[in-house]
Scaffold this motif. Structure first.
Motif, PDB file in Angstrom:
ATOM      1  N   ASN A  22       0.854  -1.185   0.000  1.00 50.88           N
ATOM      2  CA  ASN A  22       0.000   0.000   0.000  1.00 50.88           C
ATOM      3  C   ASN A  22       0.899   1.246   0.000  1.00 50.88           C
ATOM      4  OD1 ASN A  22      -2.095   1.788   0.221  1.00 50.88           O
ATOM      5  ND2 ASN A  22      -2.501   1.385   2.374  1.00 50.88           N
ATOM      6  N   VAL A  23       1.104   1.842  -1.160  1.00 54.23           N
ATOM      7  CA  VAL A  23       2.011   2.977  -1.303  1.00 54.23           C
ATOM      8  C   VAL A  23       1.368   4.237  -0.736  1.00 54.23           C
ATOM      9  CG1 VAL A  23       3.289   4.415  -2.930  1.00 54.23           C
ATOM     10  CG2 VAL A  23       3.053   1.966  -3.343  1.00 54.23           C
ATOM     11  N   ARG A  40      -0.380  11.989  -8.232  1.00 52.63           N
ATOM     12  CA  ARG A  40      -1.503  11.152  -8.647  1.00 52.63           C
ATOM     13  C   ARG A  40      -1.222  10.485  -9.999  1.00 52.63           C
ATOM     14  NH1 ARG A  40      -5.489  12.193  -4.863  1.00 52.63           N
ATOM     15  NH2 ARG A  40      -4.941  14.008  -3.582  1.00 52.63           N
ATOM     16  N   GLY A  41      -0.435  11.160 -10.832  1.00 55.43           N
ATOM     17  CA  GLY A  41      -0.051  10.561 -12.107  1.00 55.43           C
ATOM     18  C   GLY A  41       0.858   9.360 -11.923  1.00 55.43           C
ATOM     19  N   ILE A  42       1.887   9.495 -11.077  1.00 57.86           N
ATOM     20  CA  ILE A  42       2.803   8.368 -10.889  1.00 57.86           C
ATOM     21  C   ILE A  42       2.145   7.277 -10.050  1.00 57.86           C
ATOM     22  CG2 ILE A  42       3.999   9.153  -8.781  1.00 57.86           C
ATOM     23  CD1 ILE A  42       5.556   7.470 -11.922  1.00 57.86           C
ATOM     24  N   GLN A  47       0.121   1.588 -10.320  1.00 59.17           N
ATOM     25  CA  GLN A  47      -0.920   0.570 -10.348  1.00 59.17           C
ATOM     26  C   GLN A  47      -1.095  -0.014 -11.742  1.00 59.17           C
ATOM     27  OE1 GLN A  47      -3.888   3.121  -8.043  1.00 59.17           O
ATOM     28  NE2 GLN A  47      -4.271   1.128  -7.124  1.00 59.17           N
ATOM     29  N   ALA A  48      -1.020   0.829 -12.764  1.00 50.85           N
ATOM     30  CA  ALA A  48      -1.155   0.355 -14.140  1.00 50.85           C
ATOM     31  C   ALA A  48      -0.038  -0.605 -14.513  1.00 50.85           C
ATOM     32  CB  ALA A  48      -1.163   1.548 -15.101  1.00 50.85           C
ATOM     33  N   ALA A  49       1.138  -0.391 -13.942  1.00 53.56           N
ATOM     34  CA  ALA A  49       2.297  -1.250 -14.221  1.00 53.56           C
ATOM     35  C   ALA A  49       2.302  -2.510 -13.356  1.00 53.56           C
ATOM     36  CB  ALA A  49       3.587  -0.464 -13.996  1.00 53.56           C
ATOM     37  N   VAL A  55      -2.708   2.861  -3.655  1.00 54.93           N
ATOM     38  CA  VAL A  55      -1.947   4.086  -3.430  1.00 54.93           C
ATOM     39  C   VAL A  55      -2.808   5.059  -2.629  1.00 54.93           C
ATOM     40  CG1 VAL A  55      -0.687   6.003  -4.465  1.00 54.93           C
ATOM     41  CG2 VAL A  55      -0.736   3.794  -5.629  1.00 54.93           C
ATOM     42  N   GLN A  56      -2.232   5.602  -1.569  1.00 53.31           N
ATOM     43  CA  GLN A  56      -2.893   6.624  -0.766  1.00 53.31           C
ATOM     44  C   GLN A  56      -2.116   7.933  -0.909  1.00 53.31           C
ATOM     45  OE1 GLN A  56      -2.808   4.963   3.195  1.00 53.31           O
ATOM     46  NE2 GLN A  56      -4.791   3.953   2.926  1.00 53.31           N
ATOM     47  N   TYR A  57      -2.842   9.044  -0.880  1.00 52.75           N
ATOM     48  CA  TYR A  57      -2.209  10.350  -1.051  1.00 52.75           C
ATOM     49  C   TYR A  57      -2.521  11.221   0.161  1.00 52.75           C
ATOM     50  CZ  TYR A  57      -2.463   8.624  -5.858  1.00 52.75           C
ATOM     51  OH  TYR A  57      -2.373   7.852  -6.993  1.00 52.75           O
TER      52      TYR A  57
END
Length: 314
Positions: A22-23, A40-42, A47-49, A55-57
């Motif tokens: 969980n990033v 949010r882009g990376i 996740q796409a990769a 991912v939490q921000y």
């Protein structure tokens, strides 16, 4: 045979293991800006990769990102799934705010992108070229007003570097800071400032519509698909990028750092990330690990020096 089958099975399983759990990405800015978009882009690209399960921000704006950086340093030590967005703006803010923490306190992972500044004038300006601008500044520095982002921003730093490279005292810079690109654009188009400086994406619609004339970009070489000459090719040896990237938490191991670098590098190779770059007129600028640390040290020295010349750091 059973041992061989188990080995093959474990190898296949290893190939499918998600690199990160969980990033958590710390964003030292409010939602909507460049740091937030980068995070949010990376995050989406990770996740796409297939490099992150989730991912939490966390947005923690203030003081050019140094408040978020300090919180990250104090709360994320040893966390192999934590990242913080950093960049040129933060480098400057570390100097101007005399931040007790800096990029040496966190673990270099990857520089992700470069956003270059463009110099513009309104279409009806008497200043037609960069050469005209330099001549006007040399004749009367105070009569040339430069409109850009906040004091100490990359826009401000670029203006100071241009004066210094033109043998004009940077302390004579007449810089007018604006809260946002829209406010700056209105001032430029209204003739309230002589010249405007901002990220290429901010002014590109006005350049394409013919309302503004571009005098040059701050890149080392021309930006693809944008036919605007660089400052360097016009005889002004200055280049600077509003770069952004991610660092890991303090106290992680070399293997954990390597895992973060591998995961983020894989994320930058996705269509998801390329779409983020294209949407924002950002240029890919991947640099990782020790090379990023060396680059950041050089940036800290260069940016700190011009901020001191401009009187923004004592």
């Amino acid at each position: 045979m059973l041992k061989k089958m188990l080995t093959i099975g474990l190898s296949c399983y290893a190939l499918n293991v998600v690199a990160l759990d969980n990033v958590k990405i710390m964003i030292g800015a409010n939602p909507g800006g460049g740091y937030d978009q980068t995070a949010r882009g990376i995050g989406a690209a990770l996740q796409a990769a297939g490099q992150a399960k989730a991912v939490q921000y966390e947005n923690r704006g203030g003081a050019g990102g140094t408040i978020g950086l300090a919180q990250f340093v104090n709360t994320s030590k040893g966390d192999p799934n934590a990242l913080v967005v950093v960049g040129a703006v933060m480098v400057g803010a570390i100097e101007t705010n005399k931040s007790p923490v800096n990029l040496k306190d966190v673990t270099p992972v990857a520089r992700l992108l470069a956003e270059y500044d463009v110099l513009v004038v309104p279409a009806n300006s008497k200043i037609q070229t960069l050469k005209d601008l330099i001549a006007a500044v040399k004749a009367n520095p105070g009569a040339v007003s430069w409109g850009g982002g906040s004091k100490g921003s990359i826009d401000h730093i670029l203006a100071g570097l241009i004066l210094k490279a033109s043998d004009v005292d940077p302390t004579k810079l007449n810089y007018v800071p604006f809260a946002g690109g829209g406010e700056a654009a209105a001032a430029i188009l209204g003739g309230h400032v002589t010249i405007g400086i901002s990220g290429l994406a901010e002014f590109l619609p006005y350049i394409k519509s013919g309302k503004m004339r571009a005098l040059g970009v701050s890149a080392d070489k021309r930006v693809p698909e944008v036919d605007i000459p660089t400052l360097r090719e016009q005889g002004t040896p200055v280049s600077i990028a509003n770069w952004r990237g991610v660092y890991g938490a303090p106290g992680i191991s070399a293997d954990q750092q390597a895992a973060l670098i591998k995961a983020v590098t894989a994320a930058t190779q996705t269509k998801q990330w390329q779409d983020t770059l294209d949407k924002n007129e950002w240029q890919a600028a991947l640099l990782t690990g020790d090379e990023l640390a060396k680059f950041a040290d050089t940036e800290q020295q260069r940016i700190g020096a011009i901020l001191r010349v401009l009187g923004l750091v004592k």
